[in-house]
Design an enzyme around this catalytic site. Structure first.
Site, mmCIF file in Angstrom:
data_model
loop_
_atom_site.group_PDB
_atom_site.id
_atom_site.type_symbol
_atom_site.label_atom_id
_atom_site.label_comp_id
_atom_site.label_asym_id
_atom_site.label_seq_id
_atom_site.Cartn_x
_atom_site.Cartn_y
_atom_site.Cartn_z
ATOM 1 N N ASP A 169 0.802 -1.272 0.072
ATOM 2 C CA ASP A 169 0.027 -0.002 -0.156
ATOM 3 C C ASP A 169 0.897 1.340 0.019
ATOM 4 O O ASP A 169 1.544 1.662 1.064
ATOM 5 C CB ASP A 169 -0.891 -0.099 1.214
ATOM 6 N N TYR A 221 3.777 9.522 0.378
ATOM 7 C CA TYR A 221 4.660 8.816 1.486
ATOM 8 C C TYR A 221 6.191 9.048 1.104
ATOM 9 O O TYR A 221 7.047 8.837 1.966
ATOM 10 C CB TYR A 221 4.644 7.291 1.406
ATOM 11 N N LYS A 269 -1.846 6.096 -4.432
ATOM 12 C CA LYS A 269 -2.757 6.978 -4.099
ATOM 13 C C LYS A 269 -2.483 8.339 -4.832
ATOM 14 O O LYS A 269 -1.285 8.919 -4.662
ATOM 15 C CB LYS A 269 -2.870 7.303 -2.712
ATOM 16 N N HIS A 275 -6.339 10.321 -2.683
ATOM 17 C CA HIS A 275 -5.952 10.120 -1.369
ATOM 18 C C HIS A 275 -6.926 10.641 -0.292
ATOM 19 O O HIS A 275 -7.065 10.233 0.958
ATOM 20 C CB HIS A 275 -4.647 10.416 -1.356
#
Ligand code: A2P
Length: 341
Positions: A59, A64, A93, A126
């Site tokens: 994921d 990130y 995302k 997101h």
């Protein structure tokens, strides 16, 4: 996690649930590894350790900041022959700055390049938050501030309707860049609106879910609409202590009810909470940077919680949301930005 025995869609509590069968026909592995806050320097090794431990679901997200490093790890695993691309489920995302139709495709292309893959299994919006575009070559990932160098940096919203973003997401499916599309951090009202015009329905909703935030009505709505649900922060407060966004007294893992059940099953508190997550029919994406905990968090399919134990854990609900833009955007980004109220 080979040979998924039973594939139930938001299934009954059965010990052999290892995948969620999506309305699109896709098979989402019930346990994935989340990469939020995984340090870049160790990310490639975490990926290969996770593959060896049996993880097939990864994921990721532009935001990130470690997709290129995830890509390095995935390439290592693929080249070693440990897995084939078809065995993997890779989620990413779309970040908030790329909601305008013309930015959606460049955003996924950048993610695909970083992850070193031709397609994603799942691409999610997101947040239902649209921020002003930051050019890719100016800053990537752009994060939250429009201009971090400003005297008093703030978020700058861009009024992009979700239907514009969704049409562009659907285009990615048609063009073969992604197999499934979905959303994160939506409630029932936004989902209902999206479903009113979606040609390609959202396959997955990813939201914060744990014993202190059980969201039963949202799960029931998604079950009725055949939208699979993935739980982020499935361990509750655990992820938020270091960010000063949770108090130790809010620890789910230290709760007596959880500890007692763990003792009865000779499991850790984390395993009980994660098992509760998969047993209620959601996928879970716990993050760990520790090899032992990576193994621990996927060893969930050889024990089962009783109906009473499931109920006792559900009763720990406090409607406590740790990851709330209505709080953290003001605290960290000088901007009041509620989305759930
Ligand atoms: P660590 O990476 O040191 O294992 P999230 O809930 O957002 O997925 O984050 C998980 C948080 O919980 C991380 O801080 C992670 O730390 C920690 N964690 C992961 N697995 C376990 C576990 N089995 N027991 C206790 N803490 C865990």
């Amino acid at each position: 996690m080979e040979d998924p025995a039973t594939d139930t869609y938001l299934g009954d509590s059965t010990i052999s649930v290892q995948h969620l069968e999506l309305a699109s026909g896709g098979k989402l592995p019930a346990v994935g590894l989340g990469f939020w806050k995984v340090d870049k320097s160790i990310t490639p090794d975490i990926v290969t350790t996770a593959v060896d431990a049996g993880y097939r679901h990864f994921d990721c997200a532009c935001d990130y900041g470690n997709e290129a490093e995830v890509g390095v790890g995935l390439q290592r695993a693929l080249q070693s022959g440990a897995v084939a691309r078809d065995d993997l489920w890779i989620t990413s995302k779309l970040w908030n700055t790329y909601h305008r139709a013309e930015h959606v495709r460049p955003a996924v292309e950048r993610t695909l390049r970083d992850l070193q893959t031709d397609y994603l299994d799942l691409y999610l919006i997101h947040f239902p938050i649209s921020l002003r575009f930051v050019p890719f070559d100016e800053r990537y990932p752009p994060e939250w501030f429009f201009d971090p160098q400003a005297a008093s940096p703030r978020l700058e919203l861009d009024p992009v309707p979700i239907h514009e973003t969704w049409r562009a997401m659907e285009g990615l499916v048609r063009d073969g860049l992604v197999k499934n599309v979905g959303v994160c951090n939506f409630g029932t009202s936004l989902l209902r609106d999206l479903l009113s015009y979606a040609d390609i329905r959202p396959a997955v909703l990813q939201v914060e879910l744990h014993p202190h935030l059980t969201q039963e009505k949202l799960l029931r709505f998604c079950s009725e609409e055949k939208i699979a649900v993935t739980a982020f922060s499935p361990l509750g407060a655990q992820s938020y202590f270091s960010l000063n966004m949770a108090k130790q007294s809010e620890s789910v893992l230290a709760h007596e009810v959880v500890k007692d059940i763990a003792q009865k099953h000779a499991r850790t508190s984390a395993q009980v909470v994660l098992r509760w997550g998969v047993q209620r029919g959601t996928a879970i994406v716990p993050k760990s940077s520790n090899a032992e905990r990576l193994h621990e968090n996927i060893a969930l399919f050889d024990f089962e919680l009783s109906g009473d134990e499931m109920t006792a854990i559900c009763a720990l609900n406090r409607n406590r949301r740790f990851n709330d833009p209505g709080d953290f955007c003001e605290a960290a980004f000088n901007t009041f930005l509620p989305i759930y109220e």
